[in-house]
Design a protein around this motif. Sequence first.
Motif, mmCIF file in Angstrom:
data_model
loop_
_atom_site.group_PDB
_atom_site.id
_atom_site.type_symbol
_atom_site.label_atom_id
_atom_site.label_comp_id
_atom_site.label_asym_id
_atom_site.label_seq_id
_atom_site.Cartn_x
_atom_site.Cartn_y
_atom_site.Cartn_z
ATOM 1 N N MET A 1 0.965 -1.356 -0.104
ATOM 2 C CA MET A 1 0.044 0.012 -0.043
ATOM 3 C C MET A 1 0.808 1.178 0.042
ATOM 4 O O MET A 1 1.931 1.270 0.834
ATOM 5 C CB MET A 1 -1.019 -0.075 1.158
ATOM 6 C CG MET A 1 -1.861 1.311 1.304
ATOM 7 S SD MET A 1 -3.018 1.262 -0.026
ATOM 8 C CE MET A 1 -3.774 -0.590 0.200
ATOM 9 N N GLY A 2 0.635 2.123 -0.837
ATOM 10 C CA GLY A 2 1.211 3.442 -1.147
ATOM 11 C C GLY A 2 0.879 4.446 0.198
ATOM 12 O O GLY A 2 0.315 4.204 1.029
ATOM 13 N N GLU A 3 1.524 5.734 0.085
ATOM 14 C CA GLU A 3 1.169 6.623 0.869
ATOM 15 C C GLU A 3 -0.412 7.118 0.902
ATOM 16 O O GLU A 3 -1.057 7.082 -0.145
ATOM 17 C CB GLU A 3 1.974 8.030 0.570
ATOM 18 C CG GLU A 3 1.794 9.200 1.356
ATOM 19 C CD GLU A 3 2.699 10.300 1.016
ATOM 20 O OE1 GLU A 3 2.518 11.427 1.496
ATOM 21 O OE2 GLU A 3 3.240 10.199 0.029
ATOM 22 N N THR A 4 -0.989 7.341 2.201
ATOM 23 C CA THR A 4 -2.005 7.811 2.050
ATOM 24 C C THR A 4 -2.537 9.317 1.720
ATOM 25 O O THR A 4 -1.542 10.081 2.255
ATOM 26 C CB THR A 4 -2.710 7.659 3.683
ATOM 27 O OG1 THR A 4 -2.821 6.460 4.064
ATOM 28 C CG2 THR A 4 -4.160 8.374 3.752
ATOM 29 N N VAL A 5 -3.319 9.609 0.969
ATOM 30 C CA VAL A 5 -3.579 10.833 0.303
ATOM 31 C C VAL A 5 -4.745 11.495 1.004
ATOM 32 O O VAL A 5 -5.733 10.724 1.133
ATOM 33 C CB VAL A 5 -4.013 10.447 -1.298
ATOM 34 C CG1 VAL A 5 -4.108 12.087 -1.892
ATOM 35 C CG2 VAL A 5 -2.810 10.008 -1.879
ATOM 36 N N PRO A 6 -4.774 12.791 1.323
ATOM 37 C CA PRO A 6 -5.796 13.401 1.785
ATOM 38 C C PRO A 6 -7.045 13.447 0.874
ATOM 39 O O PRO A 6 -6.756 13.795 -0.260
ATOM 40 C CB PRO A 6 -5.182 14.802 2.330
ATOM 41 C CG PRO A 6 -3.844 14.704 2.089
ATOM 42 C CD PRO A 6 -3.295 13.744 1.211
ATOM 43 N N LEU A 7 -8.277 13.225 1.524
ATOM 44 C CA LEU A 7 -9.354 13.388 0.851
ATOM 45 C C LEU A 7 -9.827 15.005 0.783
ATOM 46 O O LEU A 7 -10.463 15.218 1.923
ATOM 47 C CB LEU A 7 -10.300 12.648 1.274
ATOM 48 C CG LEU A 7 -11.755 12.670 0.607
ATOM 49 C CD1 LEU A 7 -11.875 12.545 -1.091
ATOM 50 C CD2 LEU A 7 -12.586 11.402 1.064
ATOM 51 N N ASP A 8 -9.359 15.828 -0.113
ATOM 52 C CA ASP A 8 -9.944 17.198 -0.049
ATOM 53 C C ASP A 8 -10.449 17.447 -1.389
ATOM 54 O O ASP A 8 -10.308 16.858 -2.218
ATOM 55 C CB ASP A 8 -8.586 18.060 0.210
ATOM 56 C CG ASP A 8 -7.330 17.706 -0.611
ATOM 57 O OD1 ASP A 8 -7.658 17.422 -1.708
ATOM 58 O OD2 ASP A 8 -6.148 17.871 -0.086
ATOM 59 N N THR A 9 -10.539 19.033 -1.619
ATOM 60 C CA THR A 9 -11.308 19.429 -2.740
ATOM 61 C C THR A 9 -10.235 19.393 -4.150
ATOM 62 O O THR A 9 -10.544 19.128 -5.178
ATOM 63 C CB THR A 9 -11.676 20.951 -2.630
ATOM 64 O OG1 THR A 9 -10.457 21.706 -1.984
ATOM 65 C CG2 THR A 9 -12.689 20.896 -1.560
ATOM 66 N N ALA A 10 -8.906 19.209 -3.567
ATOM 67 C CA ALA A 10 -7.961 19.021 -4.887
ATOM 68 C C ALA A 10 -8.252 17.780 -5.478
ATOM 69 O O ALA A 10 -8.216 17.635 -6.682
ATOM 70 C CB ALA A 10 -6.635 19.045 -4.510
ATOM 71 N N TRP A 11 -8.398 16.874 -4.567
ATOM 72 C CA TRP A 11 -8.452 15.343 -4.932
ATOM 73 C C TRP A 11 -9.741 14.926 -5.777
ATOM 74 O O TRP A 11 -9.877 14.683 -6.831
ATOM 75 C CB TRP A 11 -8.484 14.271 -3.969
ATOM 76 C CG TRP A 11 -8.196 12.915 -4.331
ATOM 77 C CD1 TRP A 11 -7.001 12.223 -4.569
ATOM 78 C CD2 TRP A 11 -9.396 11.891 -4.395
ATOM 79 N NE1 TRP A 11 -7.641 10.898 -5.104
ATOM 80 C CE2 TRP A 11 -8.943 10.786 -5.194
ATOM 81 C CE3 TRP A 11 -11.027 12.090 -4.649
ATOM 82 C CZ2 TRP A 11 -9.467 9.614 -5.477
ATOM 83 C CZ3 TRP A 11 -11.630 11.123 -4.918
ATOM 84 C CH2 TRP A 11 -11.071 10.000 -5.498
#
Length: 293
Positions: A1-11
């Motif tokens: 599993m890779g790095e956890t990405v923030p779930l934000d408006t950019a995503w």
Amino acid sequence: MGETVPLDTAWLKANPLPDHHENVDKNGRGRLLVIGGCRRVPGGMLLTAEAAFRAGAGKVTIATIASAAIAIGIAFPSCAVVALPETESGEISPESADLLLAELELHDAVVFGPAMIDEDIVGSLLGALLPALPDDMFLLLDAFALRAAADHVEAIRIRGAHVVLTPHEGELAALLGIARDIVSGDPAAALAEAAERFGCAVMVKGSTSHLIAGDMSLSYAGGGLGLAVSGSGDILAGLIASLGAQGLSPLDAAAWGIWLHGEAGRRLSETMGSLGFLARELPPLVPGLMRGV
């Protein structure tokens, strides 16, 4: 599993909502079947259904116990209702399987489990539904369906590309057959194990919600304590399944559902207070949130 990405408006902007053309009809906007309810909790599916409509679904059908069907239909006249046989204790009867199977081809997505409280019956119905689902049908398992899912691992893996599981920590523990304390100690690790075991998109709800699908891991820290209220999970299930019915992948549908649910909770916390708002007050905020991204 890779790095956890923030779930934000950019995503979210990089992974947008369905783009419906102007002349799309209600069938083209997604058709959702919600299966659930019992005599003790007869109205829970109303929350799921409203959330689905608010997130853009064109048609929602509620399949529930016959004794509640008329009241459900009157309470929410936008929904079609399927009256199912029920047991003496007021649960959906296992004999309902044929009626449910006949409904599948009329829908693009299914939510199974809200407001059901008999694990054995849920497991029996889940066993009948899984092999009969069309190959491309979006399936969300919630509430007691998550506990039953532990006995249907291979059937879920077979269609994992179209499945979302939405447990809180206790349900995630039941999915894995481990103590809740283990999940609470490291929810991300338990979630990764569940995603690997079931081969589908899995989230775990909490003060920080985590989502894993394939090699993508997302996290959302928001929403607030007010979301810890009865019916909140039913709303989340409706949001995610609605977006799945409209064609989003399990990853994208779950991510958008988590964010919309959490941001609606955040806004209510700001305007009403951190505690005391109702789950049914979340869905009306969803269209504005969708428009604002």
